[in-house]
Design a protein around this motif. Structure first.
Motif, PDB file in Angstrom:
ATOM      1  N   PHE A   1       0.679  -1.132   0.160  1.00 54.12           N
ATOM      2  CA  PHE A   1      -0.122   0.052   0.014  1.00 54.12           C
ATOM      3  C   PHE A   1       0.815   1.252  -0.034  1.00 54.12           C
ATOM      4  CE2 PHE A   1       0.612  -1.572   4.518  1.00 54.12           C
ATOM      5  CZ  PHE A   1       1.432  -0.459   4.891  1.00 54.12           C
ATOM      6  N   SER A   2       0.180   2.384  -0.347  1.00 55.17           N
ATOM      7  CA  SER A   2       0.902   3.873  -0.358  1.00 55.17           C
ATOM      8  C   SER A   2       0.889   4.217   0.984  1.00 55.17           C
ATOM      9  CB  SER A   2       0.362   4.419  -1.666  1.00 55.17           C
ATOM     10  OG  SER A   2       0.618   5.839  -1.174  1.00 55.17           O
ATOM     11  N   PRO A   3       1.773   4.567   1.867  1.00 58.52           N
ATOM     12  CA  PRO A   3       1.806   5.114   2.903  1.00 58.52           C
ATOM     13  C   PRO A   3       0.699   6.486   3.150  1.00 58.52           C
ATOM     14  CG  PRO A   3       4.042   4.562   2.707  1.00 58.52           C
ATOM     15  CD  PRO A   3       3.403   4.376   1.466  1.00 58.52           C
ATOM     16  N   ARG A   4       0.863   7.100   1.777  1.00 57.02           N
ATOM     17  CA  ARG A   4      -0.097   8.279   1.845  1.00 57.02           C
ATOM     18  C   ARG A   4      -1.345   7.966   1.882  1.00 57.02           C
ATOM     19  NH1 ARG A   4       3.369  10.769  -2.117  1.00 57.02           N
ATOM     20  NH2 ARG A   4       2.283   9.660  -3.829  1.00 57.02           N
ATOM     21  N   GLU A   5      -2.021   6.805   0.849  1.00 52.11           N
ATOM     22  CA  GLU A   5      -3.246   6.297   0.856  1.00 52.11           C
ATOM     23  C   GLU A   5      -3.750   5.942   2.451  1.00 52.11           C
ATOM     24  OE1 GLU A   5      -4.013   3.131  -1.760  1.00 52.11           O
ATOM     25  OE2 GLU A   5      -5.831   3.091  -1.214  1.00 52.11           O
TER      26      GLU A   5
END
Lengths: 662, 124
Positions: B106-110
């Motif tokens: 996953f994207s940490p931002r997401e």
């Protein structure tokens, strides 16, 4: 019923009797004819001429007497001439009578002639007497008795002759009647005999023959129990009846033997089915042992197998082995047998030079001196076992039994072969299932294990690119972006591999439900739109008609996404991607056409292979996993559809998918 | 300050998530297994818990189910981290009571934006 008669005797007697009757009739007729001929002959040649001659004699003498008397009484010379004529005729007439007279009449004739001579003597004297004189008259008176004496004698003869003629005619007539009566009677008897013979022949010959023919007809019609009466009719027919019965008995015996063989054949066939039906080698062998003992009447049945994995020897009952009569035989090796070999004691037609070993012969003799039959059990070209049948005594193995044993051996060979194949196959199936499970587990594990490090890599990359750990120089940023791109590529590869693995292993079952292709196309276009916009690729749709179908919408969505992302990916800026869809009969046609780089013709065949990437895509460094079309192809196959690609390098590619509506 | 429990057996990911959440101004309680997650959740009563599905011992789904079953922690916000894309994992997570899930990688931002969305939704 005339039981002791023969046709020959019967007919011989009847015909002999008939012949005798006919001969008798003929003989009677002939005798009658001969006798009548004689009567006629006698009448015509003797009696009647003599009567005529006698009458003539009397007439001549009467003429002479009448003429002389007339002359004497009248003196008429003319009358005297008549006398002279008569006198000259008389001599001839006397000769006639005398010539015709037989000894019988001679006395009367002589008397007559004597009387006549006396009259003539007197007449000569009268003639010289003057006519119309007393003397003449006296002479006449004197001549009268003499003439009367002559006439009497003449009449005597005449009467005697008349009586004889009457007697002869009477006899002939009687004989005629007798003959007619006799021949008539004989004819009647002969006719009666002929009728009786015919009736007898009908009763004694035709009727028994008819009954015999009836029996034969019944036998021919299938009444095998029909038999002729051996006491019916004459000897010859009884002999035929006996022969018919003997033959019928022989046919019955042959039929019974045939039925036994047919039953054995059918049992052997059934046995073969059962043997081949077994999936365990040992069961097949036991089936053969017990089936053979029952069908072919063997007291001992021994099957020795050379291959490993099955008991080396199996016999009819376990007591035959291990201390039983077959113990020694079971221990004998069977290398003397080759595939297709047969050995039987007293084999009338031994095939090839099959020589049992001395050890084997000793083992047979130990069991008994009954007939032995050994047939090779063949598995393909090699001999994999021996089938031995033994009787404690009794008849030798017939060629039919030998043949049946061979059939069972062949079935056993096949059965064992099949059972082995089946066992092998079972192992393979289990192994494949294990492998499949292992593969699925492996893919799942790999996927999971790869995702976790990928999360760290992509997560920290993002932090760095977001400058959370401080500002980056341009070269650092470019390098991190390369790492980032390849991380993404790695992630896509893992995803696609996992999906493909799942689709192929069946973990993704198709769950068909009512779906609408037009809606799916819209969804996919919406999803791909940002990518297309970024790459400056125009998206167009040409969707017509109702596009309902039975399908798994999620998988169809994946097909659309993969096809569209491929099309966009391989289309340079300012190009277009067009989605067309329309119904065609009982199929829906979906086309995704792009104006992209195309696929080299030589590489189009390999397009759907896993990890295939077109050479021009690699050269232009267009990212991809090479799994997208493989996934598409698998999904379309699972739906019973087809996929084709029409592509020209530097012009574009059109992918056409046809999906069944139902 | 909003307290967030982060449970993951992989220290790198735990640190990554913790770092990103702290950057976003949240207080983070990092734990390395399900048992610890359960204890810390009960002891510290965080507003939100980020639970990795596959952890040794108690899995994220087990922890989620237990937190939901305990009245003291039943109202906690829960986000699951899953490495698996299998539907049953996702469904299992939801049926255990998770509020959201994020698939690895996953994207940490997401992740942060999902957490903030959940927090703001509950506050509102």
């Amino acid at each position: 019923m005339r039981g002791d008669g023969t046709v020959r005797r019967l007919l011989g007697r009847a015909f002999a009797l008939l012949t005798l009757l006919i001969l008798g009739a003929g003989l009677a007729e002939m005798v009658t004819v001969l006798i009548q001929q004689r009567v006629v002959h006698q009448l015509s040649t003797h009696v009647q001429p003599l009567q005529i001659a006698n009458a003539h004699l009397r007439g001549v003498l009467a003429d002479a007497q009448r003429s002389l008397r007339g002359y004497l009484l009248s003196g008429d010379g003319q009358l005297l001439d008549g006398y002279h004529v008569a006198r000259s005729e008389y001599a001839l007439a006397v000769v006639d009578v005398q010539d015709l007279a037989t000894a019988q009449e001679r006395a009367v004739v002589t008397e007559q002639v004597t009387n006549a001579g006396q009259w003539w003597e007197l007449a000569e004297r009268q003639r010289q007497a003057p006519p119309r004189s007393q003397a003449a008259a006296e002479y006449v008176a004197e001549g009268k008795p003499l003439f009367q004496a002559f006439a009497a004698a003449n009449q005597d003869l005449d009467q005697s002759l008349a009586a004889r003629a009457a007697a002869l005619q009477n006899r002939s007539s009687r004989l005629g009647w007798l003959t007619v009566t006799t021949v008539g009677a004989l004819t009647v008897i002969a006719t009666a005999m002929a009728v009786a013979t015919a009736r007898g022949a009908d009763r004694w010959i035709t009727a028994p023959l008819g009954r015999l023919v009836e029996v034969l007809d019944r036998q021919r019609a299938g009444d095998h129990a029909a038999r002729a009466d051996p006491g019916d009719g004459p000897l010859e027919i009884r002999a035929v009846a006996d022969a018919v019965n003997v033959r019928a008995d022989e046919v019955d015996r042959a039929r019974a033997a045939d039925q036994v063989v047919a039953r054995q054949r059918s049992e052997v066939r059934e046995l073969g089915y059962r043997i081949r039906g077994h999936l365990v080698v040992e069961d097949a062998i036991r089936e053969a042992v017990h089936g053979l003992a029952g069908t072919l009447g063997a007291d001992h049945v021994l099957i020795r197998m050379v291959s490993t994995g099955v008991p080396p020897a199996v016999s009819l009952h376990d007591e035959h082995l291990a201390g039983g009569p077959l113990e020694d035989l079971a221990a004998c090796d069977i290398t003397w047998l080759r595939s297709g070999d047969v050995w039987a004691t007293d084999d009338p037609a031994p095939a090839g030079d099959v020589r049992p070993t001395e050890q084997e012969r000793r083992a047979w003799r130990a069991v008994g001196d009954g007939p032995v039959l050994t047939v090779a059990v063949s598995g393909g070209e090699e001999c994999i076992g021996a089938l031995t049948l033994m009787r404690d005594g009794g008849p030798a193995w017939t060629p039919v039994e030998t043949r049946l044993a061979e059939v069972v051996a062949a079935d056993l060979g096949r059965g064992v072969h099949h059972a082995r194949l089946y066992e092998h196959e079972q192992h393979l199936v289990v192994r494949l299932q294990e492998l499949d499970t292992a593969k699925t587990d492996f893919m799942s594990t790999v996927s999971h294990e790869l995702r976790t490090p990928l999360t760290s890599i992509s997560g920290y990359l993002e932090l760095m690119l977001d400058a959370e750990a401080g500002e980056l120089s341009d070269p650092q940023r470019r390098m991190l972006e390369v790492i980032s791109r390849n991380t993404r590529r790695l992630r896509e590869l893992i995803e696609d591999m996992l999906i493909l693995s799942k689709i192929e292993s069946g973990a993704f079952r198709i769950s068909k439900r009512d779906a609408e292709l037009a809606g799916l196309i819209d969804t996919a276009l919406t999803a791909i739109e940002p990518v297309a916009a970024k790459a400056s690729v125009g998206l167009h749709t040409e969707v017509t008609g109702p596009l309902s179908l039975r399908a798994d919408p999620e998988q169809i969505d994946r097909v659309l996404i993969n096809l569209l992302s491929n099309a966009v990916k391989f289309t340079p800026a300012e190009g277009t991607v067009t989605v067309r869809a329309h119904p065609d009969g009982d199929e829906l046609v979906l086309m995704v056409a792009d104006t992209g780089i195309g696929i080299p013709t030589a590489e189009q065949e390999a397009l759907f292979a896993r990890f295939f990437r077109a050479s021009n895509a690699i050269h232009q460094a267009i990212p991809g996993t090479g799994l997208g079309l493989a996934i598409v192809r698998t999904i379309i196959d699972n739906h019973g559809g087809t996929i084709t690609v029409d592509s020209t390098e530097r012009v574009g590619t059109t992918v056409t998918v046809r999906l069944p509506i139902g | 300050m909003t307290v967030v429990l982060v449970a993951d057996d992989d220290a790198d990911i735990r640190d990554l998530v913790s770092f990103k959440l702290e950057q976003a101004g949240l207080e983070v309680i990092p734990v390395e297994d399900g048992q610890a997650a359960l204890e810390q959740a009960r002891a510290r009563q965080p507003t939100l818990a980020v639970l990795d599905v596959s952890m040794p011992g108690l899995s994220g789904i087990d922890v989620c189910r237990m937190l939901r079953a305990d009245p003291a922690t039943a109202g906690m916000l829960i986000i699951m981290l899953t490495a698996r894309v299998q539907e049953q994992d996702v469904e299992g997570g939801f049926s255990a009571g998770a509020d959201d899930y994020v698939t690895k990688p996953f994207s940490p931002r997401e992740l942060v934006s999902r957490i903030q969305a959940l927090l703001s939704r509950t506050r509102a």
